[in-house]
Design an enzyme around this catalytic site. Structure first.
Site, PDB file in Angstrom:
ATOM      1  N   CYS A 318       0.623  -1.036   0.134  1.00  0.00           N
ATOM      2  CA  CYS A 318      -0.605  -0.054  -0.125  1.00  0.00           C
ATOM      3  C   CYS A 318       0.864   1.157  -0.195  1.00  0.00           C
ATOM      4  O   CYS A 318       0.720   2.289  -0.871  1.00  0.00           O
ATOM      5  CB  CYS A 318      -1.191   0.110   1.142  1.00  0.00           C
ATOM      6  SG  CYS A 318      -0.112  -0.369   2.707  1.00  0.00           S
ATOM      7  N   HIS A 366      -2.493   1.067   6.754  1.00  0.00           N
ATOM      8  CA  HIS A 366      -3.139   1.415   5.496  1.00  0.00           C
ATOM      9  C   HIS A 366      -2.864   2.905   4.690  1.00  0.00           C
ATOM     10  O   HIS A 366      -3.554   3.364   5.572  1.00  0.00           O
ATOM     11  CB  HIS A 366      -4.464  -0.181   5.140  1.00  0.00           C
ATOM     12  CG  HIS A 366      -4.263   0.094   3.949  1.00  0.00           C
ATOM     13  ND1 HIS A 366      -3.976  -0.173   2.916  1.00  0.00           N
ATOM     14  CD2 HIS A 366      -5.525   0.165   3.328  1.00  0.00           C
ATOM     15  CE1 HIS A 366      -4.344  -1.004   1.626  1.00  0.00           C
ATOM     16  NE2 HIS A 366      -5.117   0.514   2.344  1.00  0.00           N
ATOM     17  N   HIS A 378      -5.714   1.584  -4.816  1.00  0.00           N
ATOM     18  CA  HIS A 378      -5.091   0.944  -3.725  1.00  0.00           C
ATOM     19  C   HIS A 378      -4.424   0.054  -3.649  1.00  0.00           C
ATOM     20  O   HIS A 378      -4.740  -0.855  -4.690  1.00  0.00           O
ATOM     21  CB  HIS A 378      -6.024   1.880  -1.907  1.00  0.00           C
ATOM     22  CG  HIS A 378      -6.809   0.346  -1.674  1.00  0.00           C
ATOM     23  ND1 HIS A 378      -6.967   0.136  -0.473  1.00  0.00           N
ATOM     24  CD2 HIS A 378      -7.835  -0.288  -2.410  1.00  0.00           C
ATOM     25  CE1 HIS A 378      -7.961  -0.814  -0.922  1.00  0.00           C
ATOM     26  NE2 HIS A 378      -8.168  -1.419  -2.274  1.00  0.00           N
TER      27      HIS A 378
END
Length: 406
Positions: A318, A366, A378
């Site tokens: 990420c 994240h 993402h």
């Protein structure tokens, strides 16, 4: 309404999923993660599907958190390795210069011996901790020329500096070893979390896998609904702001009756500062330009696999994706989510703009790149691909903050 406003799309498209339907994609992901299965356990105390789904989700989030810690340690280890290599190279050069200076001192001692001024033990001189003290004790300092005395003093200084650098190199090697061990530990934690998730998924029957896909489908639909609601709220706020701006900029009716001319003593009202307005416009335009480049890069990565610790170009995790995207726009972001969250200005979710970073969970485990309309690009988790998805993919409460990096 301002004439330059662009119409807003009412439909929604999704990119980055290689199978024709979301349910099929979920089943495919489960199948991929189940390849390491060995045997099905007894069903006597088998957890419910909901418990499995929650546990798998928790394990993936824990794995992602461990991945970010791994990234942090890896970055630290890389820097330490460069520092140690630089220190060792400097020590080698200093040692070479020290040996040359030692030879020069030996030649001075030998010259003193040949002239009969004294008979120093050359070996003792070369092994002395402090050659300056050795020369003084043997009453040679007053017999040396200025150049020779400078050589002795220079040697002493070089000897001290070299010793200090050796000590720094030694400590650096110890720290590097500790970081490398921590790196291995972080890697093992990630692998353990992923293995545990695969094990749980491997225990599901075909019917349970289908039900799990249905659960994921419903969650996705709810996330999309929330994204559409946020998009409507943001559109309404933008419309109000534009209307207010138009009202402010509209010319005022200043006509007066000929019988009542304006008072000459009344000064005209000052106009808004052009410098302030220009600066705001330029800043907004500059950010929009950079954000467009970052988003164009991120869109080009859609479909590439999530791989923990990866920074491209073939795969990403990420924070590796957001770092690479903004780097394409000329902005250097730190490597991990923990540092990226501090690399810009925090803004309200309602004020989020394309290009902003969306961070998730209390541990900031994240991050995704906001593209507008409640959506982001993402790299979700292992077994998935870089894709476009609602920022509410894991529930509204999972959103930690929004950061504008430039």
């Amino acid at each position: 309404m301002a004439p330059h406003r662009k119409p807003r799309p009412t439909g929604r498209t999704r990119a980055g999923i290689r199978t024709p339907a979301l349910a099929t994609a979920a089943l495919t992901s489960v199948a991929l993660l189940s390849q390491t299965a060995t045997a099905a356990p007894s069903t006597d105390d088998k957890p419910s599907l909901e418990e499995v789904e929650k546990k798998v989700g928790d394990l993936y989030r824990q794995a992602e958190t461990a991945t970010e810690k791994y990234n942090s340690v890896k970055e630290k280890t890389t820097k330490q390795k460069k520092q140690v290599e630089s220190l060792l190279d400097d020590v080698a050069k200093r040692t070479e210069r020290l040996n040359e200076a030692r030879e020069e001192l030996g030649s001075y001692a030998a010259a003193q011996y040949r002239t009969g001024a004294a008979a120093p033990d050359t070996a003792a001189l070369l092994l002395a901790d402090d050659p300056q003290e050795y020369f003084a004790q043997n009453q040679l300092m007053d017999r040396l020329t200025d150049r020779q005395q400078e050589a002795v003093e220079g040697y002493v200084a070089q000897q001290a500096e070299t010793s200090q650098r050796r000590q720094e190199a030694s400590e650096g090697l110890e720290q590097l070893t500790e970081s490398q061990n921590a790196l291995k530990s972080s890697k093992a934690k990630v692998q353990a979390k992923l293995a545990a998730a695969r094990e749980l998924l491997s225990q599901l029957t075909a019917e349970e896998k289908a039900r799990l896909a249905d659960i994921e489908q419903r969650k996705q639909e709810e996330a999309d609904r929330k994204a559409e609601e946020l998009a409507r709220q943001q559109a309404a706020a933008e419309s109000r702001a534009e209307s207010a701006q138009e009202t402010q900029e509209a010319p005022q009716d200043t006509s007066t009756s000929p019988s009542t001319p304006p008072s000459p003593s009344t000064p005209p009202s000052p106009s808004p500062s052009p410098s302030t307005e220009t600066t705001t416009t330029v800043d907004d335009s500059a950010y929009a330009t950079k954000a467009a480049k970052a988003l164009a890069f991120a869109r080009a990565q859609i479909g590439k696999p999530y791989v923990w610790g990866a920074t491209g170009p073939g795969s990403y995790d990420c924070s590796g994706l957001t770092q690479a995207a903004w780097k394409a726009a000329g902005v250097d972001l730190p490597r991990t989510t923990y540092d990226q969250v501090n690399a810009g200005t925090t803004v309200a979710l309602s004020a989020a703009r394309p290009g902003d970073l969306i961070f998730f969970y209390d541990n900031i485990g994240h991050v995704g790149l906001y593209i507008g309309n409640g959506m982001m690009i993402h790299a979700p988790k292992p077994g998935t691909y870089v894709r476009e998805e609602s920022i509410f993919y894991d529930g509204e409460s999972s959103i930690h903050s929004v950061v504008r990096p430039a």
